[in-house]
Scaffold this motif. Structure first.
Motif, mmCIF file in Angstrom:
data_model
loop_
_atom_site.group_PDB
_atom_site.id
_atom_site.type_symbol
_atom_site.label_atom_id
_atom_site.label_comp_id
_atom_site.label_asym_id
_atom_site.label_seq_id
_atom_site.Cartn_x
_atom_site.Cartn_y
_atom_site.Cartn_z
ATOM 1 N N GLY A 78 -2.994 -7.094 -9.511
ATOM 2 C CA GLY A 78 -2.635 -5.854 -10.186
ATOM 3 C C GLY A 78 -2.890 -5.915 -11.682
ATOM 4 N N LEU A 79 -2.601 -7.055 -12.287
ATOM 5 C CA LEU A 79 -2.787 -7.217 -13.731
ATOM 6 C C LEU A 79 -4.242 -7.008 -14.137
ATOM 7 C CD1 LEU A 79 -1.366 -8.073 -16.423
ATOM 8 C CD2 LEU A 79 -2.117 -10.402 -15.889
ATOM 9 N N PHE A 80 -5.162 -7.566 -13.379
ATOM 10 C CA PHE A 80 -6.572 -7.520 -13.766
ATOM 11 C C PHE A 80 -7.359 -6.351 -13.169
ATOM 12 C CE2 PHE A 80 -5.620 -12.132 -14.311
ATOM 13 C CZ PHE A 80 -5.718 -12.131 -15.688
ATOM 14 N N GLU A 81 -6.757 -5.569 -12.281
ATOM 15 C CA GLU A 81 -7.523 -4.521 -11.602
ATOM 16 C C GLU A 81 -8.024 -3.424 -12.537
ATOM 17 O OE1 GLU A 81 -5.648 -2.186 -8.531
ATOM 18 O OE2 GLU A 81 -3.818 -2.055 -9.687
ATOM 19 N N THR A 82 -7.395 -3.209 -13.677
ATOM 20 C CA THR A 82 -7.854 -2.165 -14.595
ATOM 21 C C THR A 82 -8.581 -2.732 -15.817
ATOM 22 O OG1 THR A 82 -5.669 -2.094 -15.631
ATOM 23 C CG2 THR A 82 -6.120 -0.468 -13.893
ATOM 24 N N ALA A 83 -9.020 -3.972 -15.740
ATOM 25 C CA ALA A 83 -9.744 -4.583 -16.859
ATOM 26 C C ALA A 83 -11.020 -3.810 -17.188
ATOM 27 C CB ALA A 83 -10.082 -6.040 -16.543
ATOM 28 N N HIS A 84 -11.576 -3.109 -16.211
ATOM 29 C CA HIS A 84 -12.799 -2.336 -16.453
ATOM 30 C C HIS A 84 -12.585 -1.221 -17.481
ATOM 31 C CE1 HIS A 84 -10.754 0.075 -13.417
ATOM 32 N NE2 HIS A 84 -11.431 1.104 -13.895
ATOM 33 N N LEU A 85 -11.329 -0.856 -17.738
ATOM 34 C CA LEU A 85 -11.063 0.189 -18.738
ATOM 35 C C LEU A 85 -11.414 -0.271 -20.153
ATOM 36 C CD1 LEU A 85 -7.737 1.734 -17.377
ATOM 37 C CD2 LEU A 85 -10.078 2.604 -17.159
ATOM 38 N N LEU A 86 -11.588 -1.573 -20.342
ATOM 39 C CA LEU A 86 -12.066 -2.069 -21.632
ATOM 40 C C LEU A 86 -13.490 -1.566 -21.916
ATOM 41 C CD1 LEU A 86 -10.741 -5.720 -21.404
ATOM 42 C CD2 LEU A 86 -9.995 -3.981 -23.049
ATOM 43 N N TYR A 87 -14.200 -1.169 -20.859
ATOM 44 C CA TYR A 87 -15.569 -0.675 -20.981
ATOM 45 C C TYR A 87 -15.663 0.849 -20.863
ATOM 46 C CZ TYR A 87 -17.060 -5.506 -20.353
ATOM 47 O OH TYR A 87 -17.262 -6.847 -20.509
ATOM 48 N N ALA A 88 -14.576 1.503 -20.453
ATOM 49 C CA ALA A 88 -14.615 2.938 -20.156
ATOM 50 C C ALA A 88 -14.747 3.805 -21.406
ATOM 51 C CB ALA A 88 -13.380 3.351 -19.369
ATOM 52 N N TYR A 99 -19.680 4.057 -38.203
ATOM 53 C CA TYR A 99 -18.751 3.563 -37.196
ATOM 54 C C TYR A 99 -18.967 2.071 -36.985
ATOM 55 C CZ TYR A 99 -17.671 8.341 -35.727
ATOM 56 O OH TYR A 99 -17.246 9.640 -35.687
ATOM 57 N N HIS A 100 -17.879 1.348 -36.851
ATOM 58 C CA HIS A 100 -17.911 -0.052 -36.438
ATOM 59 C C HIS A 100 -17.362 -0.051 -35.015
ATOM 60 C CE1 HIS A 100 -18.520 -1.339 -40.616
ATOM 61 N NE2 HIS A 100 -17.665 -0.381 -40.914
ATOM 62 N N VAL A 101 -18.091 -0.620 -34.074
ATOM 63 C CA VAL A 101 -17.723 -0.533 -32.660
ATOM 64 C C VAL A 101 -17.331 -1.910 -32.133
ATOM 65 C CG1 VAL A 101 -18.533 0.134 -30.362
ATOM 66 C CG2 VAL A 101 -19.337 1.381 -32.369
ATOM 67 N N TRP A 102 -16.177 -1.950 -31.444
ATOM 68 C CA TRP A 102 -15.745 -3.185 -30.805
ATOM 69 C C TRP A 102 -16.581 -3.402 -29.552
ATOM 70 C CZ3 TRP A 102 -13.140 -3.901 -25.977
ATOM 71 C CH2 TRP A 102 -12.711 -5.206 -25.753
ATOM 72 N N SER A 103 -17.118 -4.595 -29.412
ATOM 73 C CA SER A 103 -17.894 -4.959 -28.222
ATOM 74 C C SER A 103 -16.976 -5.670 -27.238
ATOM 75 C CB SER A 103 -19.056 -5.883 -28.593
ATOM 76 O OG SER A 103 -19.965 -5.203 -29.398
ATOM 77 N N PRO A 104 -16.832 -5.144 -26.033
ATOM 78 C CA PRO A 104 -15.920 -5.742 -25.057
ATOM 79 C C PRO A 104 -16.201 -7.215 -24.801
ATOM 80 C CG PRO A 104 -16.679 -3.623 -24.287
ATOM 81 C CD PRO A 104 -17.478 -3.952 -25.516
#
Length: 172
Positions: A78-88, A99-104
């Motif tokens: 459950g903890l890691f299932e939404t890790a893809h939101l770091l890329y969303a 703009y300075h953009v954070w790279s996942p």
């Protein structure tokens, strides 16, 4: 326990809900602290800070599996299932028109925030150009949060990523 993790626990009143998890598997406290230290408290998920949503997903999975199986494994799933939101969405620091953009996954979000502390930082509706699967994002974040033996326990022997619907790239 990290300062960021303590603050999240205090702000969202998660202590009483997390105590049973950490009593069963004390190593999960370190994993959660590492996730909190990497994501920070400002990176937004679907409606709340992502790290809070991730902890909620972990707790929900833990409760569902408490009587039927390996609840500590379910918590990690459950903890890691939404890790893809770091890329969303893109996490950006605005400097006028620049703009300075954070790279996942290249650096922790708080390090990016500290480097651009004088600028306005927030989410952009643009998704990251990288093509990433939900499973791959979960493995990347887990590799940052778990120690070697715990990574092997949770991801090699149990392969918690099998629950993801597919391995197609996640669309924003």
């Amino acid at each position: 326990m990290s300062a960021v993790f303590k603050k999240i626990i205090r702000d969202y009143k998660l202590s009483s809900r997390l105590i049973p998890v950490f009593t069963l598997a004390p190593e999960l406290e370190l994993a959660c602290a590492r996730v909190a230290d990497f994501i920070g408290e400002k990176f937004m998920g679907e409606s709340e800070p992502l790290v809070k949503e991730m902890l909620d997903h972990g707790l929900s999975a833990y409760r569902r599996a408490r009587k039927t199986g390996d609840s500590h494994i379910a918590f990690m799933q459950g903890l890691f299932e939404t890790a893809h939101l770091l890329y969303a969405h893109r996490y950006v620091a605005r400097d006028g028109e620049r703009y300075h953009v954070w790279s996942p996954m290249f650096e922790p979000v708080p390090a990016f925030e500290a480097r651009h502390e004088t600028l306005e930082i927030g989410m952009s509706d643009e998704r990251c150009p990288e093509s990433i699967t939900q499973r791959s994002a979960a493995f990347q974040l887990a590799a940052r949060a778990l120690t070697g033996e715990n990574f092997r326990l949770y991801f090699e022997d149990y392969d918690v990523a099998h629950a993801f619907a597919d391995s197609e790239p996640v669309e924003g």
